[in-house]
Write a protein that holds these residues in place. Structure first.
Motif, short mmCIF file in Angstrom:
data_model
loop_
_atom_site.label_atom_id
_atom_site.label_comp_id
_atom_site.label_asym_id
_atom_site.label_seq_id
_atom_site.Cartn_x
_atom_site.Cartn_y
_atom_site.Cartn_z
N PRO A 113 32.18 79.66 31.21
CA PRO A 113 31.73 80.18 32.51
C PRO A 113 32.06 81.65 32.75
O PRO A 113 31.23 82.37 33.33
N GLU A 114 33.21 82.12 32.32
CA GLU A 114 33.56 83.53 32.55
C GLU A 114 32.64 84.47 31.78
O GLU A 114 32.26 85.52 32.28
N ASP A 115 32.27 84.09 30.55
CA ASP A 115 31.32 84.90 29.79
C ASP A 115 29.94 84.85 30.44
O ASP A 115 29.24 85.86 30.50
N ALA A 117 29.39 84.54 33.57
CA ALA A 117 29.47 85.39 34.75
C ALA A 117 29.18 86.84 34.39
O ALA A 117 28.44 87.53 35.10
N ARG A 151 28.23 87.45 39.47
CA ARG A 151 29.26 86.85 38.61
C ARG A 151 29.55 85.42 39.08
O ARG A 151 29.69 84.51 38.27
N ARG A 152 29.68 85.25 40.40
CA ARG A 152 29.95 83.92 40.95
C ARG A 152 28.84 82.94 40.55
O ARG A 152 29.11 81.84 40.06
N ARG A 155 28.71 81.86 36.79
CA ARG A 155 29.66 80.83 36.35
C ARG A 155 29.04 79.44 36.41
O ARG A 155 29.50 78.53 35.72
#
Length: 180
Positions: A113-115, A117, A151-152, A155
């Protein structure tokens, strides 16, 4: 989760009827040798059905194209993790893509998920209006057009990087089969 209806995920339901026909129309361009008309922005993903074992095809928008150690393409599952192609890649990640007129054997890498984002944030900077429309289409609310907001949202979107394996792609319709 549901079988892709979108009812309990907040996402748009999978297309049916004439919408499904329109979504699948670009596949015909590739079948007739005209996939190059779609340029580098789209790719044809040839994969194997996880339950049928039969070849399947879908045309996907390329979110990013990278070339650090060889070509790779990042795509997003707009219908979430219930999309058939996404579930098929989970079961058999060695597949074939066609970008323009070129075919490549690739392996699917599922981004955390961070990638995702970061991928979505970069996409939104390059294509702000399109990013907002894409989120609306997927049933994901964008409260403001900011990098933090994208970004949110990113994710929550399943992103897949398709990395070239260096092997020749199969020519016999056995996409997704690992060469022996």
């Amino acid at each position: 989760m549901s079988g892709g209806s979108g009812a309990d995920t907040g996402r748009s339901p999978l297309p049916t009827g004439w919408r499904r026909f329109l979504f699948r129309l670009p596949i015909q361009l590739y079948r007739t040798g005209l996939g190059r008309l779609l340029g580098q922005r789209f790719l044809l993903l040839e994969h194997i059905g996880r339950t049928t074992g039969q070849p399947r095809r879908v045309v996907l928008e390329v979110v990013t194209r990278d070339d650090p150690c060889g070509p790779s393409w990042t795509v997003a599952s707009g219908f979430g993790p219930d999309a058939a192609w996404y579930r098929n890649l989970r079961a058999a990640p060695h597949v074939t893509v066609q970008v323009g007129a070129r075919r490549h054997a690739v392996v699917a890498r599922f981004l955390p998920p961070e990638d995702g984002a970061e991928v979505m944030a970069r996409y939104a900077v390059r294509h702000p209006r399109l990013a907002k429309q894409l989120c609306a289409f997927m049933g994901l609310e964008v409260r403001e057009a900011s990098v933090q907001e994208f970004r949110r949202v990113g994710r929550a979107i399943p992103f897949v990087r398709l990395e070239v394996t260096g092997q020749d792609p199969p020519r016999n319709g056995k996409a997704g089969r690992r060469p022996s």
